[in-house]
Write an enzyme that holds these catalytic residues in place. Structure first.
Site, short mmCIF file in Angstrom:
data_model
loop_
_atom_site.label_atom_id
_atom_site.label_comp_id
_atom_site.label_asym_id
_atom_site.label_seq_id
_atom_site.Cartn_x
_atom_site.Cartn_y
_atom_site.Cartn_z
N LYS A 183 9.79 93.23 -60.70
CA LYS A 183 9.64 94.21 -60.51
C LYS A 183 9.80 95.26 -59.31
O LYS A 183 10.38 96.15 -58.93
CB LYS A 183 7.73 94.52 -60.70
CG LYS A 183 7.45 95.73 -60.66
CD LYS A 183 7.91 97.04 -61.64
CE LYS A 183 7.74 98.51 -60.83
NZ LYS A 183 6.89 98.85 -60.19
N LYS A 201 -5.30 97.95 -55.85
CA LYS A 201 -4.32 98.25 -54.43
C LYS A 201 -3.55 96.81 -54.17
O LYS A 201 -4.19 95.54 -53.87
CB LYS A 201 -4.98 98.18 -53.35
CG LYS A 201 -3.86 99.61 -52.99
CD LYS A 201 -5.09 100.07 -51.51
CE LYS A 201 -5.10 101.68 -51.49
NZ LYS A 201 -4.63 102.78 -52.42
N ALA A 202 -2.31 97.11 -53.66
CA ALA A 202 -1.95 95.01 -53.48
C ALA A 202 -1.54 94.99 -51.87
O ALA A 202 -2.35 95.37 -51.47
CB ALA A 202 -0.08 95.70 -53.84
N GLU A 219 14.96 102.34 -58.59
CA GLU A 219 14.37 103.49 -58.15
C GLU A 219 14.95 103.90 -56.72
O GLU A 219 15.74 105.43 -57.11
CB GLU A 219 13.21 102.30 -58.72
CG GLU A 219 12.38 104.35 -58.63
CD GLU A 219 11.10 103.87 -58.56
OE1 GLU A 219 10.47 103.66 -59.81
OE2 GLU A 219 9.99 104.11 -58.42
N SER A 269 5.86 98.97 -65.24
CA SER A 269 6.38 100.20 -64.86
C SER A 269 6.56 101.03 -65.80
O SER A 269 5.98 100.72 -66.95
CB SER A 269 8.17 100.33 -64.47
OG SER A 269 8.95 101.38 -64.48
N HIS A 276 13.59 96.14 -59.45
CA HIS A 276 13.54 97.51 -59.95
C HIS A 276 13.16 98.56 -59.28
O HIS A 276 13.94 99.85 -59.15
CB HIS A 276 12.19 97.69 -60.90
CG HIS A 276 12.13 98.57 -61.95
ND1 HIS A 276 11.19 99.66 -60.82
CD2 HIS A 276 11.93 99.49 -63.67
CE1 HIS A 276 11.13 100.42 -61.81
NE2 HIS A 276 11.26 100.33 -63.25
N ASN A 277 12.08 98.83 -58.56
CA ASN A 277 11.91 100.04 -57.45
C ASN A 277 13.08 99.88 -56.42
O ASN A 277 13.53 101.04 -55.86
CB ASN A 277 10.49 99.11 -56.23
CG ASN A 277 9.39 99.67 -57.55
OD1 ASN A 277 9.32 99.50 -58.79
ND2 ASN A 277 8.50 99.66 -57.30
N1 LIG Z 1 0.80 104.53 -58.99
C1 LIG Z 1 1.06 103.97 -59.90
O1 LIG Z 1 2.36 104.92 -60.35
C2 LIG Z 1 1.65 102.45 -60.04
C3 LIG Z 1 3.31 101.78 -61.24
C4 LIG Z 1 3.37 100.78 -61.17
C5 LIG Z 1 2.59 100.02 -60.27
N2 LIG Z 1 1.54 99.90 -59.51
C6 LIG Z 1 0.57 99.59 -59.43
O2 LIG Z 1 -0.58 98.59 -59.93
C7 LIG Z 1 -1.34 99.01 -58.93
C8 LIG Z 1 -2.58 100.22 -59.35
O3 LIG Z 1 -2.55 100.93 -58.22
P1 LIG Z 1 -3.05 102.46 -58.69
O4 LIG Z 1 -2.04 103.81 -58.58
O5 LIG Z 1 -3.22 102.90 -60.18
O6 LIG Z 1 -3.61 101.96 -57.92
P2 LIG Z 1 -4.54 102.12 -56.07
O7 LIG Z 1 -4.49 103.68 -55.76
O8 LIG Z 1 -2.72 101.35 -55.91
O9 LIG Z 1 -5.66 101.44 -56.53
C9 LIG Z 1 -6.50 101.44 -55.67
C10 LIG Z 1 -7.73 100.72 -57.47
O10 LIG Z 1 -7.59 99.42 -56.52
C11 LIG Z 1 -8.83 99.55 -55.90
N3 LIG Z 1 -9.16 98.68 -55.15
C12 LIG Z 1 -8.90 98.63 -53.55
N4 LIG Z 1 -9.47 98.04 -52.95
C13 LIG Z 1 -9.98 97.18 -53.02
C14 LIG Z 1 -10.89 95.73 -52.93
N5 LIG Z 1 -10.94 95.65 -51.25
N6 LIG Z 1 -11.77 95.33 -53.71
C15 LIG Z 1 -11.37 95.71 -55.02
N7 LIG Z 1 -10.68 96.30 -56.00
C16 LIG Z 1 -9.86 97.11 -55.33
C17 LIG Z 1 -10.06 100.65 -56.37
O11 LIG Z 1 -11.17 100.32 -56.44
P3 LIG Z 1 -12.09 101.31 -55.89
O12 LIG Z 1 -12.54 102.65 -56.97
O13 LIG Z 1 -13.37 100.88 -55.45
O14 LIG Z 1 -11.36 102.25 -54.67
C18 LIG Z 1 -9.21 101.12 -57.83
O15 LIG Z 1 -9.82 100.55 -58.58
C19 LIG Z 1 -0.58 99.28 -58.07
O16 LIG Z 1 -1.23 97.45 -57.07
C20 LIG Z 1 0.08 99.77 -57.35
O17 LIG Z 1 0.97 99.06 -56.36
C21 LIG Z 1 1.54 101.77 -59.97
#
Ligand SMILES: NC(=O)c1ccc[n+]([C@@H]2O[C@H](COP(=O)([O-])OP(=O)(O)OC[C@H]3O[C@@H](n4cnc5c(N)ncnc54)[C@H](OP(=O)(O)O)[C@@H]3O)[C@@H](O)[C@H]2O)c1
Length: 467
Positions: A182, A75-76, A189, A128, A185-186
């Site tokens: 990126k 998570k960002a 979008e 993306s 890009h969003n």
């Molecule tokens: N979803 C999409 O379509 C998409 C597309 C492009 C980019 N992104 C970006 O890619 C990244 C990942 O996205 P996502 O949708 O797969 O997941 P997410 O819901 O943004 O993040 C969940 C992940 O982050 C971990 N996490 C959260 N807090 C944490 C902490 N304090 N320390 C360590 N780990 C932590 C979680 O671990 P736990 O399992 O332990 O909670 C889980 O693995 C994000 O930045 C998102 O914005 C997402």
């Protein structure tokens, strides 16, 4: 055998990216804060792939070949800092961390500087394409130092989406260039999604078309100049029936749109850099206002809009209006990226940005080929508007777009993105704006001075006696 690369964060994006990397022949070590998620991933999704789970940071880092290459897909925000903090004690000079999440570009610049002091290489990489893209080939936008990029170039090229113009990955530029690109890009979008949604609204409320009919039209459009990922999924959404009720699911979805921040950040960056991204900003506000459901419900009963109906529009005119909105959404975004590149010394090659958006990503579309052609003709053509071909393109669609806007207005159907695009175009292509009056007002109440059109210099008038 040490793993070629490591990935932290096994939510949707992380899991799919890991599978993609492993299927390209690399060994991947994985770690997730919550061990249960790692276990489930290994049990449920990993078959013959070379994926090695680790249940402590130390084991994870030790399982990587040197220099270590670690992709963060968490998570960002604070989680990225937390993870870096946990990894640092086990890393050595020359190791590389790649943040593949949607981090804010200012955070990426800060982390780059902090880690450089420790001798750790860092890349901020936009990814993306959602979960499908992550698995089958995303568009990758890495930025940072060239040394860092060189360490992972082969892996990134291997896992990226491919088009006839090559893998959808390039070294985007210095510092936080990858995350900035990126983010924009969003922003694009947001603008295209909102434009499609507005056309849908007009079709159902203004032309009384059924969801299924709209689906067929969108499908047709997806075979023409609007061919794009967002058009494709919109046509599929229109045809998706709810299992329980048999009704089109989209009709049952609450009209409250969420956001995670990248659209807002793009708009904030546009305000900081002075780029008029009218429709991008309007699309963020459209999501914001959608959230006031109860307020909207209450007020909708109070206000009866008896407006004079404008001439109706044809499907072809709607298509042309949407096509113009696509074009102008890209125009705003590319201008914003160029301005950032100049201000932050990113060194971004805009042609490369357009090329890597052609596959894998959410804003991929046939129109990108046209934009590449325009930019190749003249590298200074940042808005794409300074070109005869663009002029012809706009002129052929403008009348339809204005008709669509008027029709929507007369039905009191909000169309902030379509109108934002039109106002962007009209403002940029108008010699004389009413900013002369703004300047006079500013000088009147604040002695802010003004310039004149008939002579050089800065002027001030005592508009009213002070005493
Ligand atoms: N979803 C999409 O379509 C998409 C597309 C492009 C980019 N992104 C970006 O890619 C990244 C990942 O996205 P996502 O949708 O797969 O997941 P997410 O819901 O943004 O993040 C969940 C992940 O982050 C971990 N996490 C959260 N807090 C944490 C902490 N304090 N320390 C360590 N780990 C932590 C979680 O671990 P736990 O399992 O332990 O909670 C889980 O693995 C994000 O930045 C998102 O914005 C997402």
């Amino acid at each position: 055998m040490k793993a070629d690369v490591g990935l932290v964060g096994l939510a949707v994006m992380g899991q799919n990216l890991v599978l993609n990397i492993a299927r390209k022949g690399y060994t991947v070590a994985v770690y997730n804060r919550t061990a249960e998620r790692t276990k489930r991933f290994i049990e449920e999704r990993v078959k013959s792939e070379k994926i090695v789970p680790a249940y402590s940071i130390e084991d994870f880092v030790n399982s990587l070949s040197k220099p270590r290459k670690i992709i963060l897909m968490v998570k960002a925000g604070k989680p990225v800092d937390d993870m870096i903090g946990e990894l640092l004690p086990y890393l050595e000079k020359g190791d590389l961390i790649i943040d593949g999440g949607n981090s804010h570009y200012a955070d990426t610049d800060r982390r780059l500087k902090e880690l450089a002091k420790e001798g750790i290489l860092y890349l901020g990489m936009g990814v993306s394409g959602g979960e499908y893209g992550a698995l089958h080939g995303p568009s990758l936008m890495p930025g940072g130092t060239r040394d860092a990029y060189a360490l992972v170039e082969r892996i990134l090229m291997d896992i990226a989406a491919r088009t006839e113009d090559g893998p959808c990955c390039t070294y985007v530029g210095d510092g936080s260039a990858g995350h900035f690109v990126k983010m924009v890009h969003n922003g694009i979008e947001y603008s295209i999604m909102q434009s499609i949604a507005e056309i849908y609204d007009l079709m159902r409320k203004g032309l009384n078309l059924s969801t299924e009919q709209i689906g067929s039209i969108f499908e047709d459009w997806n075979n023409g100049e609007l061919s794009s990922f967002l058009m494709e999924i919109s046509s599929k959404i229109m045809r998706w029936n709810d299992e329980e009720t048999g009704k089109p699911l989209v009709e049952l979805i609450l009209d409250k749109a969420e956001q995670k921040g990248t659209g807002k950040w793009s708009t904030q960056a546009a305000l900081d850099l002075g780029v008029p991204t009218f429709s991008m900003a309007a699309s963020v506000f459209a999501r914001v206002v959608s959230y006031y459901k109860e307020e909207r419900q209450r007020l909708s009963k109070l206000y009866h809009k008896h407006l004079t109906l404008s001439e109706s529009v044809t499907i072809e005119e709607l298509e042309k209006a949407l096509s113009l909105a696509y074009f102008l959404s890209y125009s705003q975004g590319i201008w914003l990226i160029h301005e950032a590149s100049k201000t932050f010394n990113y060194g971004i090659d805009l042609l490369e940005v357009l090329r890597i958006w052609k596959g894998g990503c959410i804003i991929r579309s046939k129109m990108l080929d046209f934009l590449i052609e325009l930019l190749k003709d003249s590298q200074d053509n940042l808005t794409f508007l300074n070109d005869e071909k663009a002029q012809k393109f706009v002129e052929e669609r403008l009348d339809s777009a204005v008709k669509v806007s008027n029709f929507a207005r007369s039905l009191a159907i909000p169309s902030p993105a379509i109108n934002g695009c039109l106002d962007y175009l009209f403002s940029l292509t108008t010699d004389s704006l009413p900013a002369n009056l703004i300047q006079a007002q500013r000088d009147f109440f604040g002695a802010h001075t003004f310039e004149r059109i008939d002579k050089p210099g800065t002027f001030h008038v005592e508009w009213q006696p002070l005493d």
